[in-house]
Design an enzyme around this catalytic site. Structure first.
Site, short mmCIF file in Angstrom:
data_model
loop_
_atom_site.label_atom_id
_atom_site.label_comp_id
_atom_site.label_asym_id
_atom_site.label_seq_id
_atom_site.Cartn_x
_atom_site.Cartn_y
_atom_site.Cartn_z
N TYR A 62 0.85 -1.19 0.00
CA TYR A 62 0.00 0.00 0.00
C TYR A 62 0.88 1.24 0.00
CZ TYR A 62 -5.00 -0.48 0.02
OH TYR A 62 -6.29 -0.65 -0.38
N GLU A 64 -0.55 4.77 -0.54
CA GLU A 64 -1.37 5.96 -0.76
C GLU A 64 -0.57 7.21 -0.46
OE1 GLU A 64 -4.64 3.97 1.51
OE2 GLU A 64 -5.87 5.32 0.30
N ASP A 239 -7.24 14.63 -23.90
CA ASP A 239 -7.23 13.21 -23.54
C ASP A 239 -6.62 12.46 -24.73
OD1 ASP A 239 -7.79 10.56 -23.10
OD2 ASP A 239 -9.93 10.84 -22.69
N THR A 268 -4.16 6.96 -21.55
CA THR A 268 -4.00 5.57 -21.09
C THR A 268 -2.57 5.19 -21.44
OG1 THR A 268 -4.59 4.63 -23.23
CG2 THR A 268 -6.39 4.95 -21.67
N LYS A 271 -2.76 1.64 -24.95
CA LYS A 271 -3.23 1.66 -26.34
C LYS A 271 -2.02 1.83 -27.25
CE LYS A 271 -7.83 3.04 -24.82
NZ LYS A 271 -8.92 4.04 -24.86
N ARG A 277 -1.89 -1.90 -18.80
CA ARG A 277 -3.21 -1.28 -18.69
C ARG A 277 -3.18 -0.24 -17.56
NH1 ARG A 277 -7.74 -2.32 -20.99
NH2 ARG A 277 -6.55 -3.70 -22.32
#
Ligand SMILES: *Cc1c(COP(=O)(O)O)cnc(C)c1O
Length: 471
Positions: A62, A64, A239, A268, A271, A277
């Site tokens: 973790y 964060e 985007d 992203t 692509k 991903r």
């Protein structure tokens, strides 16, 4: 045995001891991908290094927060991973600031939208909504909430011109956060009508103008869009989820490179960029503090293993071979478009400047749904897509979107693209729609078999993951 083969073999062997069906599905996916003529414009094949960077114990951590400011102890290695990933992202795109935590493109857009809102909008306190769950709000209450925030407005590309759900459309949270208006394309050219965009922006006065698309086959002039944004006091966001690989590979430069023109850019990584991903946000120092609040605003713990793979992908994209790859994506897309056009297939905007081609299947008497399935029966994987002013709506559609990033990664070139154009034309020309149905059709199975075999033969010379032998 080479390193890639032994790595993947060993990994599957270990997985198999717990649940063989999962090991089988992973192995089968490789076989299926190898046999499939994949023209899905949003997919690609990440390198073994990218894939292997994800399969490890970084997933256990973790972390964060942001680099050096975590809400958990013991994040020194995640700090290293995230620092290296952001360094490569900044260098690759020439951006001042990079945030690589978003788990997907949608997350990246949410981070950006909240950063823009936080930067520009005073937040009201509304007692009425205090203990309410957002999922329980009805349309009128959403409208009330939007009004309390000053009815902030977003101007994005219309869905049927190639925009994305996250650019302010009602089924997506972006359409609940913002009042949306769309810009589209000139019906005569199929290309963005910048004068109409400017007129809409002047009248609508959006807080945010969103550039970028999922299904527009042309370059976008981001310099012009920024000028329009400046004229109306809007924040300009791009985007580049689909075409980040073409930006990274310096195919889109000058007016067509979003980085120097936009206030904030999202993407992203899986692509055309050919990474794992995931998503990322790029911006200047004005918005970076707000972007850093992506966690906890819309994200929880970052996926450290995926950030590791992003670092590998960004590093790969900085190599000269990636520029060659990006140029080949477009050369292939143009060869495919020319091959289709020469055979009389109608293309939205008449051609392409990027990695995708949008076929109008209406002249064949087909819906996109029928065309998509008929092509799939024939071993050609595409997806249906709306076209500008689509008479068949967003479900059946009248278009087929084809893209070249994946096949270019396999090594196919312009000669093969012409052969693929021939196969696509053959299938579309031979498919007969069923009377009164937007979904059913007939196609001679002998023909789809023959095309399938030709598609397989085309791929035989270009093995996918040639270094990976699962035995
Ligand atoms: C694909 C895409 C997204 C969403 O990406 P996910 O990773 O699927 O969430 C966002 N914006 C655009 C323009 C896209 O094409």
């Amino acid at each position: 045995m080479n390193a890639e083969s032994s790595a993947f073999r060993s990994a599957l062997e270990v997985v198999r001891t717990i649940e063989p069906r999962i090991a089988d599905a992973i192995a089968k996916e490789l076989t299926d991908q190898r046999e499939s003529l994949k023209l899905i414009a949003s997919e690609n094949y990440a390198s073994p290094a990218v894939l292997l960077a994800m399969g490890n114990w970084l997933s256990d951590k973790y972390a964060e927060g942001t680099i050096g400011r975590r809400f958990y102890a013991g994040c020194q290695n995640v700090d290293t991973v995230e620092s290296v990933a952001t360094e490569h992202a900044r260098e690759l795109f020439g951006a001042q600031y990079a945030y690589v935590q978003p788990h997907s493109g949608i997350d990246a857009n949410l981070v950006a939208y909240w950063a823009i809102l936080a930067d520009r909008v005073e937040v009201p306190y509304l007692k009425k909504f205090e203990k309410r769950q957002v999922n329980d709000l009805n349309d009128a209450e959403w409208a009330e909430l939007r009004a309390a925030f000053g009815n902030q407005r977003m101007l994005g590309m219309s869905l049927d011109a190639g925009g994305h759900l996250t650019h302010g459309f009602r089924p997506n949270i972006s359409g609940k956060m913002f009042d949306q208006r769309s810009y589209g394309v000139d019906p005569a050219t199929g290309q963005i009508d910048y004068d109409a965009l400017r007129a809409t922006a002047k009248e609508f006065k959006p807080l945010v103008i969103v550039g970028g698309y999922s299904a527009y086959p042309r370059k976008v002039n981001f310099r012009t869009m920024r000028e329009i944004a400046d004229e109306v006091g809007a924040t300009f966001m791009v985007d580049m989820a689909h075409f980040a690989g073409l930006v990274a590979g310096k195919v889109f430069t000058g007016d067509f490179d979003p980085i120097p023109h936009a206030h904030i850019v999202t993407t992203t990584t899986h692509k055309s960029l050919r990474g794992p991903r995931g998503g990322a946000v790029l911006c200047g120092p004005e918005l970076s503090d707000q972007v850093d609040r992506g966690c906890p605003m819309v994200l929880g713990g970052p996926l450290a293993h995926v950030m590791a793979a992003k670092a590998i992908a960004f590093a790969e994209a900085r190599q000269p071979s990636f520029a060659t790859y990006a140029q080949q994506i477009v050369a292939n897309s143009q060869a495919l478009a020319e091959g289709l056009a020469r055979r009389g297939v109608q293309l939205v905007s008449g051609g392409t400047d990027n990695h995708l081609v949008l076929i109008d299947v209406h002249p064949f008497g087909l819906t996109g749904r029928q065309a998509e399935q008929a092509l799939l029966d024939s071993g050609i994987v595409t997806n249906r897509n709306a076209i500008p002013q689509d008479p068949n709506g967003a479900w059946y559609t009248s278009g087929i979107r084809v893209g070249t990033p994946a096949l270019t990664s396999r090594g196919l070139g312009t000669t093969e693209m012409d052969q693929i154009a021939e196969l696509i034309h053959t299938v579309l020309a031979q498919t007969t729609p069923a009377e009164g149905s937007k979904a059913k059709y007939t196609l001679d199975p002998a023909l789809s078999d023959r095309v399938s075999k030709q598609a397989t033969e085309l791929l035989a010379d270009y093995p996918l993951y040639p270094s990976v032998d699962l035995g």
